[in-house]
Design a protein around this motif. Structure first.
Motif, PDB file in Angstrom:
ATOM      1  N   TYR A 151       0.839  -1.208   0.000  1.00  0.00           N
ATOM      2  CA  TYR A 151       0.000   0.000   0.000  1.00  0.00           C
ATOM      3  C   TYR A 151       0.874   1.258   0.000  1.00  0.00           C
ATOM      4  O   TYR A 151       0.601   2.216  -0.726  1.00  0.00           O
ATOM      5  CB  TYR A 151      -0.931  -0.009   1.205  1.00  0.00           C
ATOM      6  CG  TYR A 151      -1.843   1.188   1.258  1.00  0.00           C
ATOM      7  CD1 TYR A 151      -3.033   1.197   0.525  1.00  0.00           C
ATOM      8  CD2 TYR A 151      -1.513   2.317   2.001  1.00  0.00           C
ATOM      9  CE1 TYR A 151      -3.877   2.302   0.543  1.00  0.00           C
ATOM     10  CE2 TYR A 151      -2.349   3.425   2.019  1.00  0.00           C
ATOM     11  CZ  TYR A 151      -3.528   3.410   1.285  1.00  0.00           C
ATOM     12  OH  TYR A 151      -4.356   4.512   1.297  1.00  0.00           O
ATOM     13  N   LYS A 209       0.737   3.939  -2.990  1.00  0.00           N
ATOM     14  CA  LYS A 209       0.299   5.303  -2.682  1.00  0.00           C
ATOM     15  C   LYS A 209       1.503   6.174  -2.310  1.00  0.00           C
ATOM     16  O   LYS A 209       1.640   6.653  -1.186  1.00  0.00           O
ATOM     17  CB  LYS A 209      -0.711   5.284  -1.529  1.00  0.00           C
ATOM     18  CG  LYS A 209      -1.984   4.504  -1.812  1.00  0.00           C
ATOM     19  CD  LYS A 209      -2.876   5.256  -2.798  1.00  0.00           C
ATOM     20  CE  LYS A 209      -4.211   4.564  -2.945  1.00  0.00           C
ATOM     21  NZ  LYS A 209      -5.120   5.300  -3.866  1.00  0.00           N
ATOM     22  N   GLN A 251       0.690   9.886  -1.078  1.00  0.00           N
ATOM     23  CA  GLN A 251       0.102   9.904   0.257  1.00  0.00           C
ATOM     24  C   GLN A 251       1.131   9.514   1.307  1.00  0.00           C
ATOM     25  O   GLN A 251       1.181  10.103   2.397  1.00  0.00           O
ATOM     26  CB  GLN A 251      -1.089   8.961   0.309  1.00  0.00           C
ATOM     27  CG  GLN A 251      -1.820   8.955   1.651  1.00  0.00           C
ATOM     28  CD  GLN A 251      -3.067   8.079   1.625  1.00  0.00           C
ATOM     29  OE1 GLN A 251      -3.769   8.017   0.614  1.00  0.00           O
ATOM     30  NE2 GLN A 251      -3.311   7.386   2.730  1.00  0.00           N
ATOM     31  N   SER A 269      -8.549   8.642   5.804  1.00  0.00           N
ATOM     32  CA  SER A 269      -8.010   7.586   4.942  1.00  0.00           C
ATOM     33  C   SER A 269      -8.896   6.344   4.998  1.00  0.00           C
ATOM     34  O   SER A 269      -9.133   5.690   3.977  1.00  0.00           O
ATOM     35  CB  SER A 269      -6.582   7.238   5.360  1.00  0.00           C
ATOM     36  OG  SER A 269      -6.076   6.159   4.618  1.00  0.00           O
ATOM     37  N   ARG A 320     -10.951   4.217   2.145  1.00  0.00           N
ATOM     38  CA  ARG A 320     -10.585   2.809   1.928  1.00  0.00           C
ATOM     39  C   ARG A 320     -11.679   1.854   2.417  1.00  0.00           C
ATOM     40  O   ARG A 320     -11.412   0.681   2.677  1.00  0.00           O
ATOM     41  CB  ARG A 320      -9.260   2.515   2.657  1.00  0.00           C
ATOM     42  CG  ARG A 320      -8.085   3.346   2.144  1.00  0.00           C
ATOM     43  CD  ARG A 320      -6.869   3.237   3.038  1.00  0.00           C
ATOM     44  NE  ARG A 320      -6.295   1.915   3.043  1.00  0.00           N
ATOM     45  CZ  ARG A 320      -5.195   1.576   3.740  1.00  0.00           C
ATOM     46  NH1 ARG A 320      -4.592   2.498   4.485  1.00  0.00           N
ATOM     47  NH2 ARG A 320      -4.733   0.359   3.696  1.00  0.00           N
TER      48      ARG A 320
END
Length: 484
Positions: free
Chosen positions: A10, A14, A17, A328, A332
């Motif tokens: 992840y 990302k 981010q 977040s 998600r």
């Protein structure tokens, strides 16, 4: 798939981010580390202050007791008699492990014989020689003050830079039972006296006795001001404390002594011990830690401010990270719903969030260690400078009132060696404190600082994840997957 592996994938997927989280967490940890190292530096500085401030404990005549005895006397001519204490007791107290050094003080009044005293425009001296700090009973005052000490270097006048040795040497403990003296520069110049010469004085008693003195040093008084006409400070001659005692007939005894401590934090305990050794109602034992307090206060303020930085940044960081993670999680929700519907434990999902933040935390700590010392040094020293300026300003506004009687003979307890003039005590204390004041904080990153930073970082991300966990635990996969 293992939740630790998912957290790594992840973060890689990302990148933007992840970089934003790294910057935010780095900023938080930089200020947390700055607060920690400033606090550590302030604690170290505070410990050093306790050893360098020079807190003093003075044993001096109890003036109330002296006047009470004088008033109760049945003699026709009442005189004010200064009590004395045996030097053996003084030295016993001086041998305490908490005492760095001590300075015995005796004074006597004599007349110049082989030279001329420095005269002011008008007036004559009428100060009795038997004031606190002197030995013996009152007598007619002479034009020269013999100031007997254990060491001139440890007197208030010299430590506060109101007097400075310009030629020869200081009076030391080795000058006991000698007639070596240190005289003022103006007195020496007016009489063409130099180091190595011999001068003669006469006692003020009815049967005047001449005493030859050897000049071993010359000092310079930084001001010629005096609060008593005819009593110029240049007429103060320093010698060993034994000479005034022999003049006043109190051999083996002294009228006052000041003990300087190794550690200012031991002031109360040492004062109690000295009182037990010198148990005499005619003497008062008091301490003076004004210089210590003046030096200590800026350190306490810096330490308190650093502590506030750590807590405020930690609380703010926890809230910021918590809000970011909550947002977040909302973005998600579908991912989390799919994982839960496939049988993944919600605790593992929370663990994945923690693992993601922990990975970012490692990178943020590296950034903090690179920048924290620089930021802490700048912030800490700026704060220290501000606190010291405030402390000196406050002290200056309250030290205008003169203390002690004219001529320096009646010194308040806590000062030693005599001052060259009245009204200099507070200024001397301020000057001594300014001289010893810490100019910069020695900020550095220590292993303990890194451990504290890591611990604070873990607490911050743990609390942030806990805030987000509330919304995760409330999620129902069915509702997420059908778009509710």
């Amino acid at each position: 798939m293992n939740y630790l592996k998912r957290s790594r994938l992840y973060l890689v997927h990302k990148k933007g981010q992840s970089l934003l989280m790294l910057l935010i967490m780095s900023a938080i940890l930089v200020f947390v580390l700055s607060g920690i190292i400033i606090q550590n530096a302030a604690i170290t500085a505070t410990n050093n202050v306790t050893k360098s401030a020079g807190t003093t404990i003075s044993v001096a005549a109890n003036r109330d007791k002296m006047f009470s005895q004088m008033r109760s006397s049945t003699a026709k001519t009442k005189t004010l008699t200064t009590p004395t204490v045996a030097n053996t007791k003084i030295k016993k107290a001086g041998s305490l492990s908490t005492v760095a050094y001590y300075n015995i003080t005796n004074t006597a009044s004599v007349n110049a014989s082989s030279f001329d005293a420095v005269s002011t425009t008008t007036g004559t001296s009428s100060m009795p020689s038997g004031g606190p700090g002197g030995g013996g009973t009152t007598a007619s005052s002479g034009d020269i003050t013999i100031n007997g000490v254990s060491s001139t270097a440890h007197t208030t006048a010299f430590t506060s830079n109101q007097a400075k040795l310009v030629s020869g040497r200081n009076i030391t403990a080795s000058d006991a039972n000698t007639k070596n003296v240190v005289i003022e520069k103006e007195l020496a110049t007016d009489n063409s006296v130099k180091v190595g010469d011999t001068i003669t004085v006469k006692t003020t008693a009815s049967s005047a006795k001449k005493i030859k003195l050897k000049v071993v040093g010359i000092y310079k008084a930084k001001t010629s001001s005096t609060s008593m006409p005819g009593n110029d400070p240049s007429n103060t001659i320093y010698t060993s404390y034994t000479l005034p005692a022999s003049i006043s007939g109190t051999v083996g005894k002294s009228s006052s002594v000041t003990y300087t401590l190794e550690n200012s934090a031991k002031e109360k305990a040492t004062t109690k011990q000295i009182k037990q050794i010198i148990a005499n109602s005619s003497f008062s034992v008091s301490s003076d830690d004004a210089s210590y307090q003046q030096l200590l206060q800026p350190m306490k303020n810096v330490q308190a401010f650093a502590k506030k930085i750590v807590w405020l940044v930690a609380i703010a960081g926890t809230i910021i990270l918590g809000l970011i993670i909550i947002l977040s999680v909302r973005n998600r929700q579908r991912e989390i719903g799919v994982l839960v519907s496939l049988g993944e434990s919600k605790l593992h999902i929370i663990g994945q969030l923690f693992a993601e933040l922990f990975t970012i935390l490692i990178g943020a700590m590296v950034v903090a260690l690179l920048l924290g010392s620089f930021v802490g040094n700048k912030v800490g020293n700026q704060l220290l400078a501000q606190q010291q300026t405030t402390s000196v300003s406050n002290t200056g506004s309250t030290s205008g009132a003169p203390t002690g009687t004219p001529g320096g003979g009646n010194m308040p307890a806590g000062k030693t060696g005599g001052t060259l003039r009245g009204g200099m005590t507070n200024q001397a204390t301020t000057s001594a404190a300014n001289k010893k004041a810490l100019k910069t904080l020695n900020t550095s990153i220590t292993p303990s600082s890194v451990i504290k930073l890591g611990g604070m970082g873990l607490v911050i991300i743990a609390l942030a994840v806990c805030l987000a966990a509330v919304s995760i635990l409330r999620l129902r996969p069915k509702d997420i997957l059908i778009g509710e």
